[in-house]
Scaffold this motif. Structure first.
Motif, PDB file in Angstrom:
ATOM      1  N   VAL A  18      41.930  21.400  23.707  1.00 30.43           N
ATOM      2  CA  VAL A  18      40.777  22.299  23.561  1.00 30.43           C
ATOM      3  C   VAL A  18      40.626  22.728  22.106  1.00 30.43           C
ATOM      4  O   VAL A  18      39.518  22.747  21.554  1.00 30.43           O
ATOM      5  N   ASP A  19      41.767  23.085  21.467  1.00 31.91           N
ATOM      6  CA  ASP A  19      41.729  23.510  20.062  1.00 31.91           C
ATOM      7  C   ASP A  19      41.241  22.385  19.158  1.00 31.91           C
ATOM      8  O   ASP A  19      40.452  22.612  18.228  1.00 31.91           O
ATOM      9  N   GLN A  20      41.726  21.154  19.413  1.00 32.37           N
ATOM     10  CA  GLN A  20      41.297  20.015  18.603  1.00 32.37           C
ATOM     11  C   GLN A  20      39.791  19.777  18.760  1.00 32.37           C
ATOM     12  O   GLN A  20      39.098  19.486  17.778  1.00 32.37           O
ATOM     13  N   LYS A  21      39.293  19.898  19.986  1.00 38.89           N
ATOM     14  CA  LYS A  21      37.863  19.712  20.228  1.00 38.89           C
ATOM     15  C   LYS A  21      37.051  20.766  19.474  1.00 38.89           C
ATOM     16  O   LYS A  21      36.015  20.459  18.866  1.00 38.89           O
ATOM     17  N   THR A  22      37.570  22.010  19.488  1.00 38.11           N
ATOM     18  CA  THR A  22      36.873  23.093  18.779  1.00 38.11           C
ATOM     19  C   THR A  22      36.842  22.826  17.282  1.00 38.11           C
ATOM     20  O   THR A  22      35.816  23.024  16.615  1.00 38.11           O
ATOM     21  N   VAL A  23      37.974  22.371  16.732  1.00 40.49           N
ATOM     22  CA  VAL A  23      38.049  22.072  15.297  1.00 40.49           C
ATOM     23  C   VAL A  23      37.079  20.960  14.927  1.00 40.49           C
ATOM     24  O   VAL A  23      36.356  21.034  13.922  1.00 40.49           O
ATOM     25  N   ILE A  24      37.040  19.906  15.758  1.00 38.31           N
ATOM     26  CA  ILE A  24      36.143  18.775  15.484  1.00 38.31           C
ATOM     27  C   ILE A  24      34.683  19.225  15.530  1.00 38.31           C
ATOM     28  O   ILE A  24      33.881  18.836  14.675  1.00 38.31           O
ATOM     29  N   GLU A  25      34.350  20.066  16.502  1.00 42.67           N
ATOM     30  CA  GLU A  25      32.979  20.571  16.591  1.00 42.67           C
ATOM     31  C   GLU A  25      32.611  21.388  15.367  1.00 42.67           C
ATOM     32  O   GLU A  25      31.498  21.270  14.833  1.00 42.67           O
ATOM     33  N   CYS A  26      33.555  22.230  14.900  1.00 40.91           N
ATOM     34  CA  CYS A  26      33.295  23.028  13.690  1.00 40.91           C
ATOM     35  C   CYS A  26      33.104  22.130  12.475  1.00 40.91           C
ATOM     36  O   CYS A  26      32.216  22.369  11.641  1.00 40.91           O
ATOM     37  N   GLN A  27      33.941  21.084  12.368  1.00 40.90           N
ATOM     38  CA  GLN A  27      33.815  20.159  11.244  1.00 40.90           C
ATOM     39  C   GLN A  27      32.471  19.438  11.272  1.00 40.90           C
ATOM     40  O   GLN A  27      31.835  19.250  10.229  1.00 40.90           O
ATOM     41  N   GLN A  28      32.042  19.048  12.482  1.00 39.15           N
ATOM     42  CA  GLN A  28      30.756  18.361  12.598  1.00 39.15           C
ATOM     43  C   GLN A  28      29.601  19.275  12.216  1.00 39.15           C
ATOM     44  O   GLN A  28      28.659  18.846  11.548  1.00 39.15           O
ATOM     45  N   LYS A  29      29.686  20.556  12.617  1.00 35.24           N
ATOM     46  CA  LYS A  29      28.642  21.512  12.255  1.00 35.24           C
ATOM     47  C   LYS A  29      28.596  21.722  10.746  1.00 35.24           C
ATOM     48  O   LYS A  29      27.520  21.783  10.137  1.00 35.24           O
ATOM     49  N   GLN A  30      29.793  21.831  10.126  1.00 36.58           N
ATOM     50  CA  GLN A  30      29.848  22.000   8.672  1.00 36.58           C
ATOM     51  C   GLN A  30      29.282  20.780   7.959  1.00 36.58           C
ATOM     52  O   GLN A  30      28.546  20.909   6.969  1.00 36.58           O
ATOM     53  N   LEU A  31      29.610  19.582   8.480  1.00 36.99           N
ATOM     54  CA  LEU A  31      29.111  18.351   7.863  1.00 36.99           C
ATOM     55  C   LEU A  31      27.599  18.272   7.978  1.00 36.99           C
ATOM     56  O   LEU A  31      26.914  17.904   7.008  1.00 36.99           O
ATOM     57  N   GLU A  32      27.072  18.622   9.153  1.00 37.14           N
ATOM     58  CA  GLU A  32      25.616  18.600   9.331  1.00 37.14           C
ATOM     59  C   GLU A  32      24.942  19.601   8.403  1.00 37.14           C
ATOM     60  O   GLU A  32      23.870  19.341   7.859  1.00 37.14           O
ATOM     61  N   SER A  33      25.608  20.771   8.212  1.00 31.90           N
ATOM     62  CA  SER A  33      25.054  21.784   7.312  1.00 31.90           C
ATOM     63  C   SER A  33      25.004  21.271   5.883  1.00 31.90           C
ATOM     64  O   SER A  33      24.017  21.449   5.162  1.00 31.90           O
ATOM     65  N   VAL A  34      26.091  20.589   5.467  1.00 31.96           N
ATOM     66  CA  VAL A  34      26.135  20.028   4.109  1.00 31.96           C
ATOM     67  C   VAL A  34      25.076  18.943   3.951  1.00 31.96           C
ATOM     68  O   VAL A  34      24.370  18.878   2.940  1.00 31.96           O
ATOM     69  N   LYS A  35      24.960  18.070   4.970  1.00 30.67           N
ATOM     70  CA  LYS A  35      23.956  17.002   4.908  1.00 30.67           C
ATOM     71  C   LYS A  35      22.549  17.586   4.759  1.00 30.67           C
ATOM     72  O   LYS A  35      21.740  17.121   3.951  1.00 30.67           O
ATOM     73  N   THR A  36      22.276  18.625   5.562  1.00 29.09           N
ATOM     74  CA  THR A  36      20.957  19.248   5.509  1.00 29.09           C
ATOM     75  C   THR A  36      20.687  19.847   4.137  1.00 29.09           C
ATOM     76  O   THR A  36      19.596  19.697   3.570  1.00 29.09           O
ATOM     77  N   ALA A  37      21.708  20.545   3.595  1.00 25.34           N
ATOM     78  CA  ALA A  37      21.546  21.168   2.280  1.00 25.34           C
ATOM     79  C   ALA A  37      21.304  20.121   1.197  1.00 25.34           C
ATOM     80  O   ALA A  37      20.429  20.284   0.330  1.00 25.34           O
ATOM     81  N   VAL A  38      22.071  19.016   1.251  1.00 26.20           N
ATOM     82  CA  VAL A  38      21.921  17.956   0.245  1.00 26.20           C
ATOM     83  C   VAL A  38      20.550  17.295   0.358  1.00 26.20           C
ATOM     84  O   VAL A  38      19.857  17.085  -0.645  1.00 26.20           O
ATOM     85  N   LYS A  39      20.139  16.991   1.600  1.00 30.01           N
ATOM     86  CA  LYS A  39      18.843  16.347   1.792  1.00 30.01           C
ATOM     87  C   LYS A  39      17.703  17.259   1.353  1.00 30.01           C
ATOM     88  O   LYS A  39      16.715  16.814   0.757  1.00 30.01           O
ATOM     89  N   THR A  40      17.848  18.554   1.633  1.00 30.53           N
ATOM     90  CA  THR A  40      16.824  19.514   1.212  1.00 30.53           C
ATOM     91  C   THR A  40      16.725  19.573  -0.299  1.00 30.53           C
ATOM     92  O   THR A  40      15.640  19.610  -0.881  1.00 30.53           O
ATOM     93  N   GLU A  41      17.907  19.553  -0.952  1.00 29.57           N
ATOM     94  CA  GLU A  41      17.933  19.613  -2.411  1.00 29.57           C
ATOM     95  C   GLU A  41      17.289  18.365  -3.013  1.00 29.57           C
ATOM     96  O   GLU A  41      16.511  18.440  -3.965  1.00 29.57           O
ATOM     97  N   ILE A  42      17.610  17.210  -2.443  1.00 32.46           N
ATOM     98  CA  ILE A  42      17.028  15.958  -2.946  1.00 32.46           C
ATOM     99  C   ILE A  42      15.521  15.956  -2.731  1.00 32.46           C
ATOM    100  O   ILE A  42      14.745  15.566  -3.606  1.00 32.46           O
ATOM    101  N   ARG A  43      15.074  16.430  -1.540  1.00 32.80           N
ATOM    102  CA  ARG A  43      13.648  16.464  -1.247  1.00 32.80           C
ATOM    103  C   ARG A  43      12.914  17.410  -2.193  1.00 32.80           C
ATOM    104  O   ARG A  43      11.823  17.120  -2.675  1.00 32.80           O
TER     105      ARG A  43
END
Length: 210
Positions: A82-107
């Protein structure tokens, strides 16, 4: 009997007590000295009966502790998953946030360049070159990161140091995959002072990998 460190310690003490009693009654020094002849010659029926009862009780309690320990281990395994799943979900959310920020900056940068170009009635060659150069530099910054504090000597090249960095990252986060490196080099002017190491600039194929 519930599994706990205290229960394990009590079980060990009880086992050692019964073992010492058996060695004392048979008048031998070690368990290796025990055999059927020693038991038959040095212990009477009552002593043997008591020893069998004591050992049976210990075995019963030991089985209970082992069952409780197995259940506890299964519970801990489930919690770890359960803890590993939670960590992976948090990492995915952080990665999506970074992707969004980078794409917004490029746009945003693309909009600025497009606006500047459209507002210029007759752009000169120098203006176009500057816009292109700025866009390329911005793209290069988005695809690059800097390593600071890496000692600068002849034993390790910047490529070797980058390999060590990826190795350390892979030990800390299992989901990280080594990206494709476009370029790696030290930047700045090399100084004679050995304690002043130049930063290492690493360029990857795209901002998402950064």
């Amino acid at each position: 009997m519930d599994f706990s460190v205290t229960a394990l310690n009590e079980m060990e003490e009880n086992l050692n007590a019964v073992l010492r009693s058996i060695l004392k009654d048979t008048r031998v020094q070690t368990v290796e000295d025990l055999n059927l002849t020693v038991l038959a010659n040095k212990m009477n029926k009552n002593s043997l009966a008591k020893m069998v009862v004591d050992l049976a009780m210990l075995m019963h309690n030991n089985i209970s502790v082992c069952k409780s320990a197995a259940a506890k281990i299964d519970e801990l395994k489930s919690q770890v998953l359960v803890d590993q799943k939670t960590v992976i979900e948090c990492q995915q959310k952080q990665l999506e946030s970074v992707k969004t920020a980078v794409k917004t900056e490029i746009r945003s940068w693309s909009d600025i360049v497009r606006t500047n170009v459209s507002q210029a009635p007759s752009p000169s060659t120098d203006v176009i070159k500057n816009v292109v150069r700025n866009t390329v530099e911005q793209s290069d910054r988005n695809r690059s990161f800097i390593i600071y504090g890496a000692a600068e000597d002849e034993e390790k090249t910047p490529e070797n140091i980058l390999t060590d960095v990826f190795f350390d990252l892979n030990k800390q986060v299992d989901t990280i995959q080594q990206p494709k490196v476009v370029a790696v080099r030290r930047i700045g002017i090399q100084k004679q002072d050995a304690s002043s190491a130049r930063p290492i600039k690493v360029t990857l194929t795209n901002p998402d990998e950064v």
